[in-house]
Design a protein around this motif. Structure first.
Motif, mmCIF file in Angstrom:
data_model
loop_
_atom_site.group_PDB
_atom_site.id
_atom_site.type_symbol
_atom_site.label_atom_id
_atom_site.label_comp_id
_atom_site.label_asym_id
_atom_site.label_seq_id
_atom_site.Cartn_x
_atom_site.Cartn_y
_atom_site.Cartn_z
ATOM 1 N N ASN B 265 -25.482 11.208 -9.825
ATOM 2 C CA ASN B 265 -24.954 11.387 -11.178
ATOM 3 C C ASN B 265 -24.493 10.008 -11.632
ATOM 4 O O ASN B 265 -23.386 9.594 -11.310
ATOM 5 N N LEU B 266 -25.366 9.312 -12.367
ATOM 6 C CA LEU B 266 -24.967 7.976 -12.825
ATOM 7 C C LEU B 266 -23.737 8.074 -13.712
ATOM 8 O O LEU B 266 -22.963 7.125 -13.813
ATOM 9 N N HIS B 267 -23.543 9.236 -14.342
ATOM 10 C CA HIS B 267 -22.371 9.430 -15.207
ATOM 11 C C HIS B 267 -21.109 9.669 -14.386
ATOM 12 O O HIS B 267 -20.053 9.868 -14.945
ATOM 13 N N LYS B 268 -21.220 9.688 -13.092
ATOM 14 C CA LYS B 268 -20.021 9.764 -12.263
ATOM 15 C C LYS B 268 -19.881 8.430 -11.532
ATOM 16 O O LYS B 268 -19.211 7.527 -11.997
ATOM 17 N N THR B 269 -20.570 8.308 -10.410
ATOM 18 C CA THR B 269 -20.397 7.139 -9.553
ATOM 19 C C THR B 269 -20.683 5.817 -10.274
ATOM 20 O O THR B 269 -20.014 4.816 -10.036
ATOM 21 N N PHE B 270 -21.671 5.798 -11.133
ATOM 22 C CA PHE B 270 -22.106 4.543 -11.743
ATOM 23 C C PHE B 270 -21.627 4.409 -13.182
ATOM 24 O O PHE B 270 -22.165 3.637 -13.954
ATOM 25 N N THR B 271 -20.647 5.188 -13.524
ATOM 26 C CA THR B 271 -19.787 5.079 -14.705
ATOM 27 C C THR B 271 -20.497 4.985 -16.059
ATOM 28 O O THR B 271 -19.990 4.351 -16.984
ATOM 29 N N THR B 272 -21.638 5.646 -16.205
ATOM 30 C CA THR B 272 -22.139 5.795 -17.569
ATOM 31 C C THR B 272 -21.280 6.873 -18.233
ATOM 32 O O THR B 272 -20.889 7.838 -17.580
ATOM 33 N N PRO B 273 -20.943 6.710 -19.500
ATOM 34 C CA PRO B 273 -19.935 7.581 -20.109
ATOM 35 C C PRO B 273 -20.365 9.055 -20.137
ATOM 36 O O PRO B 273 -21.543 9.356 -20.285
ATOM 37 N N HIS B 274 -19.379 9.950 -20.032
ATOM 38 C CA HIS B 274 -19.698 11.379 -20.051
ATOM 39 C C HIS B 274 -20.016 11.888 -21.458
ATOM 40 O O HIS B 274 -20.615 12.951 -21.599
ATOM 41 N N GLY B 280 -25.906 12.847 -19.379
ATOM 42 C CA GLY B 280 -25.782 12.320 -18.037
ATOM 43 C C GLY B 280 -27.031 11.523 -17.715
ATOM 44 O O GLY B 280 -27.774 11.130 -18.621
ATOM 45 N N THR B 281 -27.226 11.267 -16.448
ATOM 46 C CA THR B 281 -28.473 10.652 -15.974
ATOM 47 C C THR B 281 -28.545 10.927 -14.477
ATOM 48 O O THR B 281 -27.584 10.636 -13.773
ATOM 49 N N GLY B 282 -29.648 11.506 -14.012
ATOM 50 C CA GLY B 282 -29.690 12.009 -12.633
ATOM 51 C C GLY B 282 -30.859 11.545 -11.795
ATOM 52 O O GLY B 282 -31.638 12.363 -11.314
ATOM 53 N N PRO B 283 -30.996 10.224 -11.574
ATOM 54 C CA PRO B 283 -32.110 9.734 -10.755
ATOM 55 C C PRO B 283 -32.194 10.455 -9.409
ATOM 56 O O PRO B 283 -31.179 10.913 -8.879
ATOM 57 N N VAL B 284 -33.413 10.512 -8.885
ATOM 58 C CA VAL B 284 -33.653 11.200 -7.627
ATOM 59 C C VAL B 284 -34.286 10.226 -6.653
ATOM 60 O O VAL B 284 -35.208 9.494 -7.009
ATOM 61 N N GLY B 285 -33.767 10.233 -5.433
ATOM 62 C CA GLY B 285 -34.346 9.399 -4.379
ATOM 63 C C GLY B 285 -34.923 10.269 -3.281
ATOM 64 O O GLY B 285 -34.428 11.373 -3.034
ATOM 65 N N VAL B 286 -35.972 9.783 -2.640
ATOM 66 C CA VAL B 286 -36.617 10.543 -1.565
ATOM 67 C C VAL B 286 -36.995 9.637 -0.404
ATOM 68 O O VAL B 286 -37.181 8.433 -0.568
ATOM 69 N N LYS B 287 -37.142 10.266 0.754
ATOM 70 C CA LYS B 287 -37.733 9.576 1.900
ATOM 71 C C LYS B 287 -39.248 9.526 1.691
ATOM 72 O O LYS B 287 -39.813 10.310 0.902
ATOM 73 N N ALA B 288 -39.890 8.654 2.448
ATOM 74 C CA ALA B 288 -41.305 8.349 2.204
ATOM 75 C C ALA B 288 -42.201 9.586 2.177
ATOM 76 O O ALA B 288 -43.133 9.666 1.373
ATOM 77 N N GLY B 327 -30.955 4.171 -22.022
ATOM 78 C CA GLY B 327 -29.685 3.571 -22.450
ATOM 79 C C GLY B 327 -28.648 3.624 -21.337
ATOM 80 O O GLY B 327 -27.902 2.661 -21.101
ATOM 81 N N ASN B 328 -28.591 4.744 -20.636
ATOM 82 C CA ASN B 328 -27.642 4.868 -19.530
ATOM 83 C C ASN B 328 -28.114 4.131 -18.286
ATOM 84 O O ASN B 328 -27.294 3.647 -17.504
ATOM 85 N N LEU B 329 -29.399 4.051 -18.106
ATOM 86 C CA LEU B 329 -29.911 3.301 -16.952
ATOM 87 C C LEU B 329 -29.531 1.823 -17.077
ATOM 88 O O LEU B 329 -29.208 1.169 -16.081
ATOM 89 N N VAL B 330 -29.543 1.316 -18.312
ATOM 90 C CA VAL B 330 -29.120 -0.076 -18.529
ATOM 91 C C VAL B 330 -27.639 -0.233 -18.161
ATOM 92 O O VAL B 330 -27.236 -1.202 -17.516
#
Ligand SMILES: Cc1ncc(COP(=O)(O)O)c(C=O)c1O
Lengths: 449, 480
Positions: B265-274, B280-288, B327-330
């Motif tokens: 949740n970039l809007h939490k840990t990475f402080t994009t405004p709520h 919000g913004t919710g990037p997803v990471g995965v293993k290979a 905008g939030n990713l920036v």
């Protein structure tokens, strides 16, 4: 600059109060073998260096040049007052308005938003926003499936290709079938034969290529089969075009970027969903309702939350939690700033500029598709592939030409969009650039650049 | 007392605040045909610019915010949103998603490097920036897991997603949207997932396990490596709900804990405004092994150019239009680039320090701590016997501070979930604890004190029952 206020003294005082010796003692529950891995991140920059770095990146991006790009996002007039008001710290740094007594700013402005979306679409119940137009369409399809207990949706090929891809992603795990309606040579959707296995017919108006669809006939065809009509609409166009409620659409969905949200490389803007009264209990997302407080004053509150994930968990209508409230607020303030007259002038300016552009191109010998009933954009057939034309125009300082995908069967082509911001000089620049790259006139060899 | 007006109730017919450039020319009926046009204009506000400014400024004043005061909502990470990030985002406003990628190399480079940095921070192999929010990231992740099981011929067999009973509502709701059945496992007496029940629930039908770590009680699951081994032993995939990453960011990585998929949740840990509820913004990471299923497009590097790679045949497809909430990713990129690895370590360290400090202070003030032990970035408290959390929350409003998250997680009665974040000073935490003690003292002295709170807010307690029974969801213009 981690924005942390703690002095060394603060840390000592806090540790003493907690009764541990070291901050690391607070991380004792984390298995030692995974604590504090080396992190290969770039060295931190200060404020000045960061902005210089971003300026250097932004300089590689074409901005503030004549622009004729559409395909779901357009450059429209945004008065200075809109972002100044919507981007006030109180709105920007608020959370979801769960404590209504101190959240009337967000709650009331959302109620105003719901009212405006209802007015634009002619349908009674708007939710507080969705992520974007594409995911709103997918959610609308799921709503139709719940409502009708049928497991097929029918979608026009002229619905934005990315929207159809999102629809496919959302419907695939639930085994819901998608039937696609092919286009006529006019680049519009024929009125399809809707079977009684169909939950909803999904039609976009104006469609992805810019052209108007026969929406009343679509509604009749859907309803005759007991299916819903999901109208995917451009909310700015609704300042002049007939509204979904007037032709019997059951659901109006779309993307709100054109209502006052900067393009931002495609996000965040917001999606919206507006439905008939009978679909209220199936509606996903947050809703603000009017009520009164103990002193009898009018007040606003999140309501009918039993549809939502935090109450209903696995039985919720959707998993959506955060929506796109701040972008919806931009649209709310923007519509209030423009009023019915300003919004209509923008829509009319868009139609006129687009039609003037098409006429100018034809006059210059360009191969503009024949259909005259378009709102902001239309198809230009090109010699080179669409993406190539776009790149060549970009090199000449003009942003234009969303490639027309091969699935439309028209060969090489692009859509061109104009808006009320398009100037005569912009049109001149586009014509000159098209000429330069060999896309104007009946003669001329392929120009490579 | 009079009602605060709606924007529709201000102004007068014929007024307006803003004028677009006007183009004259043929009428709409001539250009589009009469039958295409609407009969009546939408009833939008007609206000002057000053009316408009006053209206939305006054509404802003009726709104609580982080900029205004302390906002310790558990699970929400209401940290300070740096003003610098707003300036950063303004540099990329006029970019069109369909402009020629060769003429968008700056933003693509930024997005590419953000993918790389988020992979480093989470310990994952690949990142998609596309999802619009946490819940959207969850759906993306669970769909990838589904596609993976189907590709392995186990699609029919694996029907179940396991969540702890303390899970956020989006977790089970997501599993349903992805076509799965949900099985809940209980929390044990130590506040961690009951490991025996968990291992018993795992089986050949398990598709995924959704966890957050630390969990929704703010407690780190000490047996996480064992849980991950057990889940993988039955062929299940482990999903990390990143809502609580602020507890360990820079210091521990979901990838190292054994998770196969993570959303942030970039809007939490990475402080994009709520933003009052989003975006919000919710990037997803995965293993290979899950990377082939990531949504399209990804930002990729080909030689010296950045491209949008949509040619990924095993992808689950698109989750939304375009590339993400850029905008939030920036903003998130600006945060990571100004903090660096050391700065991120300090974020989680001080977030955990603050939460433990406030836990101790709230205990001193007379609250019970559910699962009283060293916690991570948040903790769950309960009011003294006989008092209701809702009432205490309303009393706090009169003191100008915001209540904690109330009645979540569902497994703690009268739950008060508190997350101060690292950007608050000890003075602020001391003042909050003192206010809480004062509220308890006054409540004991005068039973009406709680029942009548709040007294000084813009509006007082609302009639929520009528709001739901007779929904009024839009303005009536006097004729509805
Ligand atoms: C633990 C947890 N998971 C998931 C979510 C959902 O995130 P979002 O609101 O961004 O969809 C939240 C947000 O409230 C949360 O606290």
């Amino acid at each position: 600059m981690p924005y942390v206020p703690h002095t060394d003294d603060d840390v000592r005082r806090a540790l003493a109060a907690i009764g541990v010796d070291d901050v690391d003692d607070l991380f004792a529950d984390v298995p030692a073998e995974i604590l504090d891995p080396p992190l290969d991140l770039p060295e931190p920059m200060d404020e000045v260096a960061l902005l210089a770095h971003l300026d250097a990146l932004a300089a590689l991006d074409q901005q503030a040049v004549p622009t004729f790009l559409g395909g779901g996002v357009r450059r429209h007039f945004i008065p200075a007052v809109t972002p100044r008001l919507a981007m006030q710290g109180e709105f920007v740094t608020a959370y979801t308005p769960y404590q209504a007594e101190v959240a009337q700013g967000v709650l009331q402005s959302t109620f105003e938003f719901q009212t405006m979306m209802s007015e634009l679409t002619g349908l009674p119940i708007a939710n507080a926003s969705m992520y974007d137009g594409a995911s709103a369409v997918a959610e609308a399809a799921l709503l139709a499936v719940r409502q009708t207990h049928r497991e097929t949706v029918m979608v026009s090929r002229a619905v934005h290709p990315e929207t159809r891809e999102v629809l496919q992603t959302y419907l695939w795990p639930l085994d819901i079938d998608i039937e696609v309606v092919d286009l006529e040579p006019s680049l519009t959707t024929p009125v399809p034969a809707v079977g009684d296995h169909v939950a909803a017919l999904i039609v976009q108006d104006p469609n992805h290529l810019g052209y108007l669809e026969d929406m009343p006939a679509m509604a009749a065809a859907a309803h005759a089969a007991g299916a819903l009509l999901i109208a995917v609409v451009d909310p700015l166009a609704l300042a002049v075009l007939r509204e979904p409620g007037s032709y019997g659409a059951d659901v109006a969905v779309g993307d709100g970027q054109v209502l006052g949200v900067p393009m931002q490389f495609g996000g965040p803007a917001f999606g919206f969903m507006v439905v008939t009264d009978g679909l209220l209990r199936q509606l996903p997302g947050r809703l603000v309702g009017q009520t009164s407080d103990v002193d009898g004053r009018r007040a606003f509150v999140l309501t009918l939350q039993a549809r939502e994930q935090h109450i209903r968990r696995s039985k919720a209508k959707s998993n959506i939690c955060s929506n796109h409230q701040l972008a919806a607020l931009l649209a709310t303030v923007n519509m209030a700033a423009l009023g019915p007259t300003g919004l209509r002038e923008m829509a009319e300016g868009t139609v006129r500029r687009a039609h003037q552009l098409a006429a100018a191109l034809r006059a210059a010998g360009a191969d503009v598709a024949a259909n005259e009933r378009f709102f902001a954009e239309f198809v230009l057939r090109t010699r080179a592939e669409g993406a190539t034309v776009r790149r060549r125009l970009a090199k000449r300082g003009v942003r234009a030409g969303v490639p027309v995908p091969a699935e439309y069967g028209i060969g090489n082509g692009v859509t061109l969009a104009a808006t009320e911001l398009t100037t005569d000089a912009d049109v001149e620049a586009l014509l000159a650039a098209l000429h330069d790259v060999g896309e104007l006139g009946v003669v001329g060899t392929e120009v490579v650049a | 007392m009079s009602d605060f007006p709606l924007v529709f109730e201000r102004g007068a017919a014929g007024r307006r605040a803003a004028r677009p450039p006007v183009t004259d020319g043929a009428s709409m009926a001539e250009l589009l045909g009469e039958e295409a046009l609407r009969a009546d204009p939408p009833r939008l506000p007609e206000v002057s610019e000053l009316d408009l400014v006053r209206h939305y400024t006054q509404l802003a004043h009726r709104q609580f915010s982080i900029d205004g005061n302390f906002y310790p909502l558990g699970s929400c990470t209401m940290k300070y949103n740096p003003k610098l990030h707003e300036d950063a985002a303004e540099r990329f406003l006029d970019l069109h998603p369909y402009q020629d990628p060769d003429h968008a190399q700056g933003i693509l480079a930024l997005l590419h490097d953000l993918q790389r940095d988020l992979a480093t921070i989470t310990g994952m192999d690949a990142i998609s920036l596309q999802p619009a929010a946490g819940a959207h990231g969850e759906l993306t992740g669970i769909l990838m897991i589904r596609a993976y099981h189907e590709a392995n011929g186990e699609g029919e067999q694996r029907r179940v997603v396991i969540c702890p009973d303390g899970a956020h509502g989006t977790n089970p709701a997501t599993a349903s949207m992805a076509g799965y059945d949900v099985v809940e496992v209980p929390t044990g007496p130590d506040g961690e997932v009951d490991i025996e029940a968990f291992e018993a629930a795992l089986g050949p039908d398990t598709a995924a396990v959704m966890l957050t770590n630390p969990n929704t009680l703010g407690i780190f699951e000490r047996r996480i490596l064992r849980m991950s081994e057990a889940a993988h032993a039955v062929g299940a995939q482990l999903y990390y709900d990143g809502a609580n990453l602020n507890a360990v960011v820079g210091r521990a990585r979901p990838g190292d804990m054994g998770f196969d998929v993570v959303h942030l949740n970039l809007h939490k840990t990475f402080t994009t405004p709520h933003g009052g509820g989003g975006p919000g913004t919710g990037p997803v990471g995965v293993k290979a092994h899950l990377a082939p299923y990531l949504p399209v497009p990804l930002v990729a590097r080909e030689g010296d150019r950045y491209v949008l790679d949509a040619e990924r045949p095993r992808s689950i497809g698109r989750m939304r239009s375009f590339y993400g909430n850029v905008g939030n990713l920036v903003r998130a990129y600006a945060y990571i680039r100004t903090l660096g690895a050391e700065g991120l370590r300090r974020v989680s360290s001080m977030a955990v320090l603050n939460a433990n400090y406030l836990r101790v202070k709230m205990k001193e003030a007379g609250f019970t701590i559910a699962f009283d032990r060293v916690n991570m970035h948040e903790f769950v408290a309960q009011p003294p016997a006989g008092m209701r959390t809702l009432d205490i929350a309303k009393a706090l409003l009169d003191h100008g501070v915001h209540p904690m998250t109330v009645y979540f997680p569902l497994i703690v009665k009268e739950a008060m979930m508190v997350e101060p974040t690292e950007t608050e000073s000890l003075e602020t935490l001391d003042a909050y604890a003192a206010t809480l003690a004062e509220v308890l003292r006054r409540a004991e002295a005068d039973p009406a004190y709680l029942a009548e709170a709040p007294r000084h807010t813009p509006v007082r307690r609302l009639d929520e029952t009528t709001a739901a029974r007779k929904p009024v969801l839009r303005h009536g213009f006097g004729d509805l």
